[in-house]
Scaffold this active site. Structure first.
Site, PDB file in Angstrom:
ATOM      1  N   GLU A  25       0.819  -1.214   0.000  1.00 50.79           N
ATOM      2  CA  GLU A  25       0.000   0.000   0.000  1.00 50.79           C
ATOM      3  C   GLU A  25       0.852   1.262   0.000  1.00 50.79           C
ATOM      4  OE1 GLU A  25      -3.536   2.259   2.489  1.00 50.79           O
ATOM      5  OE2 GLU A  25      -2.580   0.500   3.385  1.00 50.79           O
ATOM      6  N   HIS A  78      -5.051   6.528   0.611  1.00 52.17           N
ATOM      7  CA  HIS A  78      -4.891   5.157   1.102  1.00 52.17           C
ATOM      8  C   HIS A  78      -5.545   4.179   0.141  1.00 52.17           C
ATOM      9  CE1 HIS A  78      -3.418   5.825   5.265  1.00 52.17           C
ATOM     10  NE2 HIS A  78      -3.932   7.014   5.058  1.00 52.17           N
ATOM     11  N   GLU A 149      -9.943   5.828   0.421  1.00 47.79           N
ATOM     12  CA  GLU A 149      -9.502   4.434   0.271  1.00 47.79           C
ATOM     13  C   GLU A 149      -9.858   4.046  -1.160  1.00 47.79           C
ATOM     14  OE1 GLU A 149      -7.944   2.561   2.492  1.00 47.79           O
ATOM     15  OE2 GLU A 149      -8.500   3.259   4.504  1.00 47.79           O
TER      16      GLU A 149
END
Length: 177
Positions: A25, A78, A149
């Site tokens: 990530e 993210h 996200e």
């Protein structure tokens, strides 16, 4: 010009989520942040990144960067992860969700709404909606802030997409929009 801070989540010793094919990530987040920085720079906005390399920053250090320059907007980039228990009965979470601070922050909620719509439209991801949350970087920045996200690293199909530069560009374009 607005002062915008882009926060590529995780970094250094903190890899964030790691997908089934070992995509980290922290690397995806940084790449999306650089792409977003480039888009903003092209229209005359000089954003500040909380990190520009694979380095570790505490959550407070990320907030301090934004607060110290009196930023107008803070966007934390993210990508998501779901545990294997979420995959029971074939449910494999996917899609985009964007957060704002839970205290009824109307400007943060509006920013989250626009980011969510932009990313789902540009990247073609499932819309998991905007949500309130008590994330440290949202609670401890003094400006309008959201945390996006982009997709799920734990989902093998979305991990493949996140490994693709073109898909990452679509996420950056959506945030920019």
């Amino acid at each position: 010009m607005p002062r915008i801070v882009i926060d590529p989540g995780h970094g250094g010793e903190d890899p964030g989520a790691i997908g089934p094919n070992c995509l980290k990530e922290k690397d995806v987040n940084l790449d999306i942040a650089f792409k977003l920085k480039s888009l903003l720079s092209a229209v005359g906005i000089s954003p500040t990144l909380t990190r520009e390399a694979d380095s570790y920053l505490t959550l407070q250090e990320r907030c301090d960067i934004a607060n110290n320059i009196d930023a107008d907007i803070f966007v934390s980039v993210h990508n998501n992860f779901a545990s294997s228990s979420d995959s029971i009965n074939g449910y494999n979470p996917n899609g985009t969700e964007t957060y704002y601070y839970y205290n009824n922050d109307t400007t943060g909620k509006l920013l989250a709404y626009y980011i969510q719509n932009g990313v789902t439209e540009r990247a073609g991801t499932s819309d998991r909606g905007i949500k309130s949350g008590k994330f440290y970087v949202l609670a401890n920045t003094k400006m309008t802030a959201s945390l996006v996200e982009g997709a799920f690293l734990s989902n093998t199909e979305e991990e493949k997409l996140l490994a693709d530069q073109n898909f990452r560009q679509k996420i950056a374009n959506g945030i920019f929009d």
